[in-house]
Design a protein around this motif. Structure first.
Motif, PDB file in Angstrom:
ATOM      1  N   UNK A 159       0.830  -1.216   0.000  1.00  0.00           N
ATOM      2  CA  UNK A 159       0.000   0.000   0.000  1.00  0.00           C
ATOM      3  C   UNK A 159       0.860   1.261   0.000  1.00  0.00           C
ATOM      4  N   UNK A 160       1.875   1.292   0.843  1.00  0.00           N
ATOM      5  CA  UNK A 160       2.721   2.483   0.964  1.00  0.00           C
ATOM      6  C   UNK A 160       3.538   2.765  -0.290  1.00  0.00           C
ATOM      7  N   UNK A 161       3.878   1.710  -1.019  1.00  0.00           N
ATOM      8  CA  UNK A 161       4.749   1.860  -2.183  1.00  0.00           C
ATOM      9  C   UNK A 161       4.035   1.649  -3.514  1.00  0.00           C
ATOM     10  N   UNK A 162       2.727   1.534  -3.468  1.00  0.00           N
ATOM     11  CA  UNK A 162       1.908   1.395  -4.678  1.00  0.00           C
ATOM     12  C   UNK A 162       2.402   0.261  -5.581  1.00  0.00           C
ATOM     13  N   UNK A 163       2.624  -0.891  -4.967  1.00  0.00           N
ATOM     14  CA  UNK A 163       3.129  -2.063  -5.676  1.00  0.00           C
ATOM     15  C   UNK A 163       2.028  -2.651  -6.550  1.00  0.00           C
ATOM     16  N   UNK A 164       2.375  -2.984  -7.773  1.00  0.00           N
ATOM     17  CA  UNK A 164       1.428  -3.569  -8.726  1.00  0.00           C
ATOM     18  C   UNK A 164       1.699  -5.045  -9.013  1.00  0.00           C
ATOM     19  N   UNK A 165       2.968  -5.467  -8.860  1.00  0.00           N
ATOM     20  CA  UNK A 165       3.360  -6.847  -9.168  1.00  0.00           C
ATOM     21  C   UNK A 165       4.298  -7.359  -8.080  1.00  0.00           C
ATOM     22  N   UNK A 166       4.213  -8.645  -7.795  1.00  0.00           N
ATOM     23  CA  UNK A 166       5.049  -9.217  -6.736  1.00  0.00           C
ATOM     24  C   UNK A 166       6.534  -9.070  -7.046  1.00  0.00           C
ATOM     25  N   UNK A 167       6.903  -8.998  -8.296  1.00  0.00           N
ATOM     26  CA  UNK A 167       8.314  -8.858  -8.665  1.00  0.00           C
ATOM     27  C   UNK A 167       8.914  -7.557  -8.131  1.00  0.00           C
ATOM     28  N   UNK A 168       8.096  -6.534  -8.003  1.00  0.00           N
ATOM     29  CA  UNK A 168       8.572  -5.255  -7.459  1.00  0.00           C
ATOM     30  C   UNK A 168       9.010  -5.411  -6.003  1.00  0.00           C
ATOM     31  N   UNK A 169       8.362  -6.282  -5.275  1.00  0.00           N
ATOM     32  CA  UNK A 169       8.725  -6.527  -3.875  1.00  0.00           C
ATOM     33  C   UNK A 169      10.100  -7.166  -3.812  1.00  0.00           C
ATOM     34  N   UNK A 170      10.296  -8.192  -4.604  1.00  0.00           N
ATOM     35  CA  UNK A 170      11.556  -8.939  -4.612  1.00  0.00           C
ATOM     36  C   UNK A 170      12.717  -8.066  -5.096  1.00  0.00           C
TER      37      UNK A 170
END
Length: 75
Positions: free
Chosen positions: A26-37
């Motif tokens: 939510x804080x980083x406006x993530x759209x895809x799980x790859x962005x987390x990794x």
């Protein structure tokens, strides 16, 4: 099948719960799980990789599921 809860461990290698990951998404406006990794400032999913799509216990409780739940407003 286990019902997802905020305290459910998703990334066992880095002790990240669904609640931790949802807050980050939510804080980083993530759209895809790859962005987390790929984020070097948020250690998650970059070790054993089980949490990416299948889940640590092959149960679907994964980063992909977390992103989907946040997008749909479930968590």
């Amino acid at each position: 099948m286990e019902i997802p809860t905020a305290d459910m461990m998703i990334c066992h290698c880095h002790n990240k719960t669904l609640g931790d990951i949802a807050k980050y998404i939510k804080e980083n406006h993530i759209e895809k799980w790859e962005q987390i990794v790929d984020d070097p400032d948020f250690a998650c999913g970059n070790s054993c990789e089980n949490c990416h799509t299948e889940g640590y216990h092959n149960d679907g409780m994964s980063l992909a599921m977390a992103v989907g739940m946040v997008k749909r407003g479930y968590i």
